[in-house]
Design an enzyme around this catalytic site. Structure first.
Site, short mmCIF file in Angstrom:
data_model
loop_
_atom_site.label_atom_id
_atom_site.label_comp_id
_atom_site.label_asym_id
_atom_site.label_seq_id
_atom_site.Cartn_x
_atom_site.Cartn_y
_atom_site.Cartn_z
N ASP A 277 0.83 -1.03 -0.05
CA ASP A 277 -0.35 -0.31 0.06
C ASP A 277 1.39 1.17 -0.16
O ASP A 277 1.93 0.99 0.56
CB ASP A 277 -0.97 -0.26 1.64
CG ASP A 277 -1.26 1.57 1.82
OD1 ASP A 277 -2.18 1.94 0.84
OD2 ASP A 277 -1.46 1.64 2.77
N ASP B 69 -0.44 5.08 1.20
CA ASP B 69 -0.65 6.21 2.04
C ASP B 69 -0.69 5.15 4.03
O ASP B 69 -1.30 4.42 4.00
CB ASP B 69 -2.16 6.65 1.37
CG ASP B 69 -1.18 7.88 0.50
OD1 ASP B 69 -0.80 8.91 0.68
OD2 ASP B 69 -2.41 7.66 -0.42
N ASP C 16 -1.65 -0.87 5.91
CA ASP C 16 -1.85 0.20 7.23
C ASP C 16 -3.32 -0.70 7.64
O ASP C 16 -3.73 0.31 8.54
CB ASP C 16 -1.24 1.31 7.04
CG ASP C 16 -1.93 2.09 6.72
OD1 ASP C 16 -2.02 1.77 5.51
OD2 ASP C 16 -2.25 2.81 6.94
#
Length: 224
Positions: free
Chosen positions: A18, A20, A165
């Site tokens: 991922d 961000d 995250d």
């Protein structure tokens, strides 16, 4: 940290990240974005109904075109504010060097836009390929982007680790694709008992990218 059973470690051919909050320090004000798009009352209602997080892109998908254009502009404005302060996550550069030394491919999947990915590549000086932004549809948590990367690499999902995250986007995407999953929780958000019984659970969990070194070496066959 969990460890896969011996004696045979599964081969690892690629790691998909991922962006961000994983490769970059997340500086986007997501609660502010959601309030601006939905309004305060609607935001609080949807937040209460979706404790693991709000899928704003899915939520506005069926709005009328005029309302959708306005919402997308608000989202883009918040993303731009975050981009202007973009910071690479500590340990990201070293981890990429480690993966390169093992000839393990690096890919990227984000719900951010292509311009953000291009700027990240420019600032970071390291390229992830393929790098799929939200212009690739359907976007995560649908497994399609991860399966697309596996197809491009000509590897099986079981030879890939998805790192992110977000439980509802990154882990769900990885699990549905059949890949291994690792949740990066640098702020301890998912230490709350509230998340203990939520499905799916990641195969691994780390609090920093530097923890991935030992995790990869302990649980996977990294032979080129």
């Amino acid at each position: 940290m969990s460890t896969l059973a011996a004696p045979t470690k599964p081969p690892l051919r690629g790691v998909v990240f991922d962006m961000d909050g994983t490769l970059t320090v997340c500086l986007i004000d997501f609660p502010g974005m959601y309030r601006a798009v939905l309004g305060e009352d609607e935001y609080e209602r949807i937040k209460a109904e979706n404790p693991s997080g709000i899928d704003i892109l899915q939520h506005i998908e069926n709005w009328n075109p005029e309302k959708q254009i306005k919402a997308n502009k608000i989202i883009a404005d918040f993303e731009l504010q975050g981009l202007q302060r973009l910071q690479v996550m500590p340990g990201a550069a070293e981890l990429c060097g480690f993966l390169d030394s093992k000839k393990i491919r690096r890919g990227l999947i984000t719900r951010n836009n292509k311009g953000a990915v291009d700027l990240f590549h420019q600032r970071f000086g390291v390229t992830f390929s393929p790098a799929l932004s939200r212009e690739f549809r359907p976007c995560k948590p649908d497994p399609a982007p991860l399966l697309q990367i596996c197809s491009t690499w000509e590897v099986q999902p079981t030879e890939v680790l998805m790192v992110g995250d977000n439980l509802k986007d990154d882990v769900v995407c990885g699990k549905q694709a059949g890949a291994y999953t690792c949740l990066l929780d640098d702020k301890g958000v998912y230490d709350s008992p509230h998340f203990t019984n939520l499905d799916p659970q990641p195969d691994f969990k780390v609090s920093s990218l530097t923890e991935l070194y030992s995790l990869l070496e302990s649980n996977f066959d990294l032979t080129p």
